[in-house]
Write an enzyme that holds these catalytic residues in place. Sequence first.
Site, mmCIF file in Angstrom:
data_model
loop_
_atom_site.group_PDB
_atom_site.id
_atom_site.type_symbol
_atom_site.label_atom_id
_atom_site.label_comp_id
_atom_site.label_asym_id
_atom_site.label_seq_id
_atom_site.Cartn_x
_atom_site.Cartn_y
_atom_site.Cartn_z
ATOM 1 N N ASN A 10 -7.203 0.518 3.568
ATOM 2 C CA ASN A 10 -6.600 1.267 4.661
ATOM 3 C C ASN A 10 -5.702 0.285 5.414
ATOM 4 O O ASN A 10 -6.207 -0.564 6.159
ATOM 5 C CB ASN A 10 -7.710 1.820 5.572
ATOM 6 C CG ASN A 10 -7.149 2.518 6.796
ATOM 7 O OD1 ASN A 10 -5.935 2.685 6.933
ATOM 8 N ND2 ASN A 10 -8.025 2.913 7.699
ATOM 9 N N TRP A 11 -4.409 0.408 5.190
ATOM 10 C CA TRP A 11 -3.487 -0.575 5.786
ATOM 11 C C TRP A 11 -3.259 -0.312 7.278
ATOM 12 O O TRP A 11 -2.629 -1.106 7.945
ATOM 13 C CB TRP A 11 -2.145 -0.563 5.025
ATOM 14 C CG TRP A 11 -2.249 -1.023 3.605
ATOM 15 C CD1 TRP A 11 -3.381 -1.431 2.937
ATOM 16 C CD2 TRP A 11 -1.181 -1.144 2.648
ATOM 17 N NE1 TRP A 11 -3.078 -1.784 1.637
ATOM 18 C CE2 TRP A 11 -1.737 -1.610 1.436
ATOM 19 C CE3 TRP A 11 0.199 -0.885 2.696
ATOM 20 C CZ2 TRP A 11 -0.965 -1.841 0.295
ATOM 21 C CZ3 TRP A 11 0.971 -1.102 1.547
ATOM 22 C CH2 TRP A 11 0.399 -1.582 0.368
ATOM 23 N N LYS A 12 -3.758 0.812 7.762
ATOM 24 C CA LYS A 12 -3.602 1.170 9.186
ATOM 25 C C LYS A 12 -2.127 1.068 9.585
ATOM 26 O O LYS A 12 -1.262 1.348 8.770
ATOM 27 C CB LYS A 12 -4.539 0.320 10.049
ATOM 28 C CG LYS A 12 -6.005 0.416 9.565
ATOM 29 C CD LYS A 12 -7.008 -0.129 10.529
ATOM 30 C CE LYS A 12 -8.409 0.029 9.953
ATOM 31 N NZ LYS A 12 -9.463 -0.430 10.841
ATOM 32 N N HIS A 99 -11.133 9.124 10.472
ATOM 33 C CA HIS A 99 -11.352 7.717 10.797
ATOM 34 C C HIS A 99 -11.698 7.598 12.279
ATOM 35 O O HIS A 99 -11.153 8.319 13.112
ATOM 36 C CB HIS A 99 -10.098 6.894 10.467
ATOM 37 C CG HIS A 99 -10.386 5.420 10.471
ATOM 38 N ND1 HIS A 99 -10.485 4.697 11.634
ATOM 39 C CD2 HIS A 99 -10.625 4.547 9.461
ATOM 40 C CE1 HIS A 99 -10.772 3.432 11.324
ATOM 41 N NE2 HIS A 99 -10.862 3.325 10.013
ATOM 42 N N GLU A 101 -10.850 5.561 14.433
ATOM 43 C CA GLU A 101 -9.693 5.275 15.309
ATOM 44 C C GLU A 101 -8.968 6.571 15.666
ATOM 45 O O GLU A 101 -8.457 6.725 16.761
ATOM 46 C CB GLU A 101 -8.770 4.260 14.621
ATOM 47 C CG GLU A 101 -9.385 2.860 14.665
ATOM 48 C CD GLU A 101 -8.982 1.949 13.521
ATOM 49 O OE1 GLU A 101 -7.994 2.220 12.823
ATOM 50 O OE2 GLU A 101 -9.694 0.939 13.314
ATOM 51 N N GLU A 171 -18.532 4.266 7.955
ATOM 52 C CA GLU A 171 -17.923 3.157 8.695
ATOM 53 C C GLU A 171 -18.526 3.090 10.097
ATOM 54 O O GLU A 171 -18.094 3.821 11.003
ATOM 55 C CB GLU A 171 -16.409 3.367 8.826
ATOM 56 C CG GLU A 171 -15.673 3.338 7.513
ATOM 57 C CD GLU A 171 -14.228 2.844 7.693
ATOM 58 O OE1 GLU A 171 -13.838 1.969 6.921
ATOM 59 O OE2 GLU A 171 -13.534 3.307 8.608
ATOM 60 N N GLY A 177 -13.348 -4.073 12.187
ATOM 61 C CA GLY A 177 -12.455 -5.080 12.754
ATOM 62 C C GLY A 177 -13.147 -6.093 13.654
ATOM 63 O O GLY A 177 -12.503 -6.835 14.381
ATOM 64 N N SER A 217 -15.533 -4.500 8.257
ATOM 65 C CA SER A 217 -15.545 -5.962 8.088
ATOM 66 C C SER A 217 -16.015 -6.403 6.703
ATOM 67 O O SER A 217 -16.661 -7.439 6.551
ATOM 68 C CB SER A 217 -16.385 -6.642 9.176
ATOM 69 O OG SER A 217 -15.840 -6.386 10.452
ATOM 70 N N GLY A 238 -10.201 -2.585 5.684
ATOM 71 C CA GLY A 238 -9.092 -2.633 6.633
ATOM 72 C C GLY A 238 -8.376 -3.972 6.539
ATOM 73 O O GLY A 238 -7.531 -4.197 5.669
ATOM 74 N N GLY A 239 -8.739 -4.895 7.421
ATOM 75 C CA GLY A 239 -8.042 -6.181 7.539
ATOM 76 C C GLY A 239 -7.838 -6.899 6.210
ATOM 77 O O GLY A 239 -6.728 -7.382 5.910
HETATM 78 P P1 13P Z 1 -11.977 -3.640 8.744
HETATM 79 O O1 13P Z 1 -12.204 -3.906 7.293
HETATM 80 O O2 13P Z 1 -10.768 -4.344 9.305
HETATM 81 O O3 13P Z 1 -13.217 -3.857 9.561
HETATM 82 O O4 13P Z 1 -11.616 -2.084 8.888
HETATM 83 C C1 13P Z 1 -12.431 -1.154 8.278
HETATM 84 C C2 13P Z 1 -11.760 0.152 8.370
HETATM 85 O O5 13P Z 1 -11.628 0.717 9.447
HETATM 86 C C3 13P Z 1 -11.235 0.768 7.141
HETATM 87 O O6 13P Z 1 -10.901 2.095 7.335
#
Ligand code: 13P
Length: 255
Positions: A10-12, A99, A101, A171, A177, A217, A238-239
Amino acid sequence: MTRKPLVAGNWKMNKTTAEATDLAQQLSYRVDQAYEGVDILVCPPFTDLRSVYVTLDFDKSRIAMGAQNVYFEESGAYTGEISPVMLKEIGCSYCIVGHSERRGLFNETNDDINHKVRALQSHGITPLLCVGESLQIRQQRNALEFISDELRACLLGNPVAAADDLVVAYEPIWAIGTGHTATPEQAQDVCGQIREDLANIYSPEIAEQVRILYGGSMNEGNAALFAACPDIDGGLIGGASLDANKFMPIVDCFR
Ligand code: 13P
């Protein structure tokens, strides 16, 4: 049955078109036949979908592409929104929905997400449905009940007849994050319960087929621990998905 693992990035809200194309090229270059045992998915921002699709398609890459959000109507006066028809046409086979977020920052409700799941399914796009509890709910020891309720509300009335009709991602909000992952035991407990819930909502056969991912994470240092859990079928990253050198070692843990 054995479920094929899925590792999704997920590149956000990261990567310009040039950067996204570069990352897609790097991933595509590395994913050869040795990766046949795992499905790999990238979910770039809307503005990058076209170039990422062209890049992957040119390379005849096995990497699938998905979006990070969708609106549930097909077209019309919904300024700023993107429909499932548009996502399908541009080459998305998956779409993340629910998600935390989007729930937290953009006030998405379970009801909104329920409509989005249905809209995606009716256009042949696999919804990647995210569920997860806050730190407060975890500390109150209500996580399992909260997630069951969230899952049921998002799936109510939405049929799942085959593995490609749904992917669920657990999640925990406190792990996203933050560098604080759930322990593999915590993640397995929740993912095992999600599978039981799916068996009750649909059928034990469907529950055995649907892939359940862990996200929060995840990195190359901890991914193998999650990969060893019986009900965790991959990761939503994510990251660490923003760098091919960090993403591919995670994929390696699941293949
Ligand atoms: P991180 O891997 O940065 O914690 O993010 C997870 C995420 O929200 C994937 O959708």
